[in-house]
Design a protein around this motif. Structure first.
Motif, PDB file in Angstrom:
ATOM      1  N   ASN A 107      -4.404   0.855   8.627  1.00 16.80           N
ATOM      2  CA  ASN A 107      -5.272   2.022   8.704  1.00 16.80           C
ATOM      3  C   ASN A 107      -6.511   1.777   7.819  1.00 16.80           C
ATOM      4  O   ASN A 107      -6.378   1.669   6.606  1.00 16.80           O
ATOM      5  CB  ASN A 107      -4.474   3.240   8.222  1.00 16.80           C
ATOM      6  CG  ASN A 107      -5.263   4.522   8.376  1.00 16.80           C
ATOM      7  OD1 ASN A 107      -6.335   4.553   8.986  1.00 16.80           O
ATOM      8  ND2 ASN A 107      -4.738   5.587   7.804  1.00 16.80           N
ATOM      9  N   SER A 120      -6.256  -0.232   4.377  1.00 15.33           N
ATOM     10  CA  SER A 120      -5.096  -0.008   3.523  1.00 15.33           C
ATOM     11  C   SER A 120      -4.370  -1.331   3.260  1.00 15.33           C
ATOM     12  O   SER A 120      -4.068  -2.073   4.189  1.00 15.33           O
ATOM     13  CB  SER A 120      -4.158   0.986   4.213  1.00 15.33           C
ATOM     14  OG  SER A 120      -3.057   1.247   3.391  1.00 15.33           O
ATOM     15  N   ASN A 139       0.810  -1.215   0.000  1.00 14.13           N
ATOM     16  CA  ASN A 139       0.000   0.000   0.000  1.00 14.13           C
ATOM     17  C   ASN A 139       0.846   1.269   0.000  1.00 14.13           C
ATOM     18  O   ASN A 139       0.361   2.358   0.293  1.00 14.13           O
ATOM     19  CB  ASN A 139      -0.943  -0.022   1.222  1.00 14.13           C
ATOM     20  CG  ASN A 139      -0.201  -0.354   2.514  1.00 14.13           C
ATOM     21  OD1 ASN A 139       0.986  -0.664   2.490  1.00 14.13           O
ATOM     22  ND2 ASN A 139      -0.882  -0.295   3.646  1.00 14.13           N
ATOM     23  N   GLU A 198       5.352   7.802   7.725  1.00 14.13           N
ATOM     24  CA  GLU A 198       4.806   9.055   7.181  1.00 14.13           C
ATOM     25  C   GLU A 198       5.212   9.315   5.729  1.00 14.13           C
ATOM     26  O   GLU A 198       4.423   9.800   4.930  1.00 14.13           O
ATOM     27  CB  GLU A 198       5.260  10.242   8.043  1.00 14.13           C
ATOM     28  CG  GLU A 198       4.240  10.585   9.119  1.00 14.13           C
ATOM     29  CD  GLU A 198       4.712  11.687  10.042  1.00 14.13           C
ATOM     30  OE1 GLU A 198       5.379  12.612   9.535  1.00 14.13           O
ATOM     31  OE2 GLU A 198       4.400  11.619  11.248  1.00 14.13           O
ATOM     32  N   LEU A 234       2.045   2.193   7.522  1.00 11.99           N
ATOM     33  CA  LEU A 234       3.083   2.858   6.741  1.00 11.99           C
ATOM     34  C   LEU A 234       3.764   3.953   7.557  1.00 11.99           C
ATOM     35  O   LEU A 234       3.170   4.507   8.474  1.00 11.99           O
ATOM     36  CB  LEU A 234       2.462   3.477   5.492  1.00 11.99           C
ATOM     37  CG  LEU A 234       1.832   2.488   4.512  1.00 11.99           C
ATOM     38  CD1 LEU A 234       1.095   3.240   3.407  1.00 11.99           C
ATOM     39  CD2 LEU A 234       2.882   1.552   3.916  1.00 11.99           C
ATOM     40  N   LYS A 290       2.676   4.495  -1.159  1.00 12.38           N
ATOM     41  CA  LYS A 290       2.338   5.481  -2.182  1.00 12.38           C
ATOM     42  C   LYS A 290       3.292   5.374  -3.377  1.00 12.38           C
ATOM     43  O   LYS A 290       4.510   5.298  -3.216  1.00 12.38           O
ATOM     44  CB  LYS A 290       2.428   6.893  -1.573  1.00 12.38           C
ATOM     45  CG  LYS A 290       1.818   7.938  -2.465  1.00 12.38           C
ATOM     46  CD  LYS A 290       1.962   9.319  -1.878  1.00 12.38           C
ATOM     47  CE  LYS A 290       1.410  10.324  -2.877  1.00 12.38           C
ATOM     48  NZ  LYS A 290       1.667  11.699  -2.453  1.00 12.38           N
ATOM     49  N   GLU A 293       5.696   7.259   3.430  1.00 16.07           N
ATOM     50  CA  GLU A 293       5.220   6.241   2.483  1.00 16.07           C
ATOM     51  C   GLU A 293       3.748   6.427   2.134  1.00 16.07           C
ATOM     52  O   GLU A 293       3.212   5.736   1.270  1.00 16.07           O
ATOM     53  CB  GLU A 293       5.387   4.842   3.092  1.00 16.07           C
ATOM     54  CG  GLU A 293       6.829   4.439   3.341  1.00 16.07           C
ATOM     55  CD  GLU A 293       6.918   3.137   4.136  1.00 16.07           C
ATOM     56  OE1 GLU A 293       7.825   2.352   3.829  1.00 16.07           O
ATOM     57  OE2 GLU A 293       6.097   2.911   5.050  1.00 16.07           O
ATOM     58  N   VAL A 294       3.064   7.333   2.864  1.00 12.45           N
ATOM     59  CA  VAL A 294       1.617   7.485   2.681  1.00 12.45           C
ATOM     60  C   VAL A 294       1.312   8.394   1.488  1.00 12.45           C
ATOM     61  O   VAL A 294       1.856   9.480   1.391  1.00 12.45           O
ATOM     62  CB  VAL A 294       0.966   8.055   3.964  1.00 12.45           C
ATOM     63  CG1 VAL A 294      -0.551   8.131   3.791  1.00 12.45           C
ATOM     64  CG2 VAL A 294       1.305   7.189   5.158  1.00 12.45           C
TER      65      VAL A 294
END
Lengths: 122, 250
Positions: free
Chosen positions: B100, B103, A12, A119, A117, A14, A121-122
């Protein structure tokens, strides 16, 4: 974590475009008996990425699944039992799932993958 | 006909994990009230977003049975561990993921989930309290308590199958009528299964399901008939008359 869950999880992070399937790193595998439910298996079959399931079960030491499979195989009780075993009875208890694109490790501890994740990587 | 639900004495706990409370009980009561429909629905995959102590997913697994598969997520690592212990104590299984909302699942689980249950962090708080570590993540909901709810609803819409149902807890301060209208635009009908006035909170458990008529209307860009809208909103008008007691309707 069952291989059903592995089949439903992608990286997941980004920006990652090919986040499936996650590579499995194994420290400990456990087998737990689950009640055989052919209807569930037939229902799930079209939704399963077969190659990912075959490779995942291979990496966990189970080599009974055929590489290629036709939906007609669902009529075979023997095949359904193998599918059942691979999908629901093999658990990754300790290890990691690894993003195929970035190599980022998502640890699996006590059977629970941590997909949180950082910070950046989001 | 009685159905087993999770027993409080078997629910595990941790200082950083939200314990079952009125909101959790109301949600499980709604699932029990809808039990006959749930059994006829024959869900294959059920999901809880934000499982906390595991009280709700364990109850759902006991109500629906182990023919379905269950997945539960929580952003709090202590919560997924506690949920694991609660499930084990009741002899049922759910796959747990520390993440989250959903996700990591959204791509492959798209359109596959037949039942989603959510007791979201719905308490109105300052925005900077949302998403903090530990137990605060169980209740801090930002402005009008809607920050996390508004992130969860599109995820639920993505994951639900064509026959999928969503059960969600709301607080009157979340403006549930507006949530229902928002979901209606996405083709969902809704109904309040349980409403409960506690000492501190006025709670609703709302069930959403895809309504093919609404989806057709959406595609053809028609507006929802005013008559239907009135009946939808009238559900919410009864709240001012509920004082000091709760009324469960099924």
């Amino acid at each position: 974590m069952r291989l059903l869950t592995h089949n439903m999880l992608s990286s997941n992070i980004k920006g990652v475009t090919n986040g499936f399937p996650l590579r499995i790193e194994i420290e400990k595998v456990v087998e737990k008996q689950v009640e055989f439910n052919p209807d569930f298996l037939k229902n799930m079959f079209p939704k399963i990425e077969w190659k990912a399931l075959v490779n995942a079960s291979h990496s966990m030491g189970y080599v009974e699944l055929p590489e290629e499979v036709e939906p007609s195989r669902l009529d075979s009780e023997d095949f359904l039992h193998k599918f059942h075993h691979a999908l629901l009875e093999l658990h990754l208890e300790e290890g990691a799932l690894v993003c195929p694109e970035t190599g980022r490790r998502f640890p699996v501890s006590k059977g629970i993958p941590n997909m949180l994740l950082h910070e950046d990587e989001v | 006909m009685s159905s087993r639900i999770a027993q409080i004495r078997l629910v595990s706990s941790h200082p950083e994990v939200y314990e079952p409370c009125d909101d959790s009980f109301a949600l499980v009561d709604a699932l029990l009230a809808d039990r006959t429909n749930l059994l006829q629905h024959q869900p294959a995959l059920c999901l809880e977003l934000g499982c906390g102590s595991g009280y709700v997913i364990t109850s759902l697994a006991l109500i629906v049975g182990q023919e379905a598969q269950y997945i539960a997520t929580d952003i709090n690592p202590h919560a997924v561990k506690v949920t694991h212990e609660t499930l084990e104590a009741h002899g049922v299984h759910a796959e747990l993921i520390n993440t989250n909302i959903a996700s990591g699942l959204e791509e492959r689980l798209k359109g596959l989930v037949d039942v989603i249950v959510v007791n979201p962090p719905y308490v109105p708080t300052p925005e900077d309290e949302v998403g903090r570590e530990g137990i605060a993540s169980a209740w801090a909901g930002g402005e009008n308590g809607r920050t996390v709810i508004d992130k969860m609803l599109p995820v639920a819409d993505t994951l639900l199958s064509k026959k999928g149902w969503l059960y969600m807890v709301t607080l009157t301060e979340n403006n549930p009528a507006q949530i229902c209208l928002q979901m209606r635009e996405k083709g969902y009908a809704s109904r309040i299964l349980v409403q409960r006035l506690t000492e501190e909170e006025n709670l609703q458990i709302i069930k959403f399901w895809r309504d093919s008529d609404l989806q057709v209307a959406e595609k053809e860009n028609k507006t929802v008939p005013a008559k239907d809208m009135e009946s939808l909103l009238s559900d919410f008008h009864i709240f001012p008359f509920l004082r000091g007691s709760h009324d469960d309707s099924s």
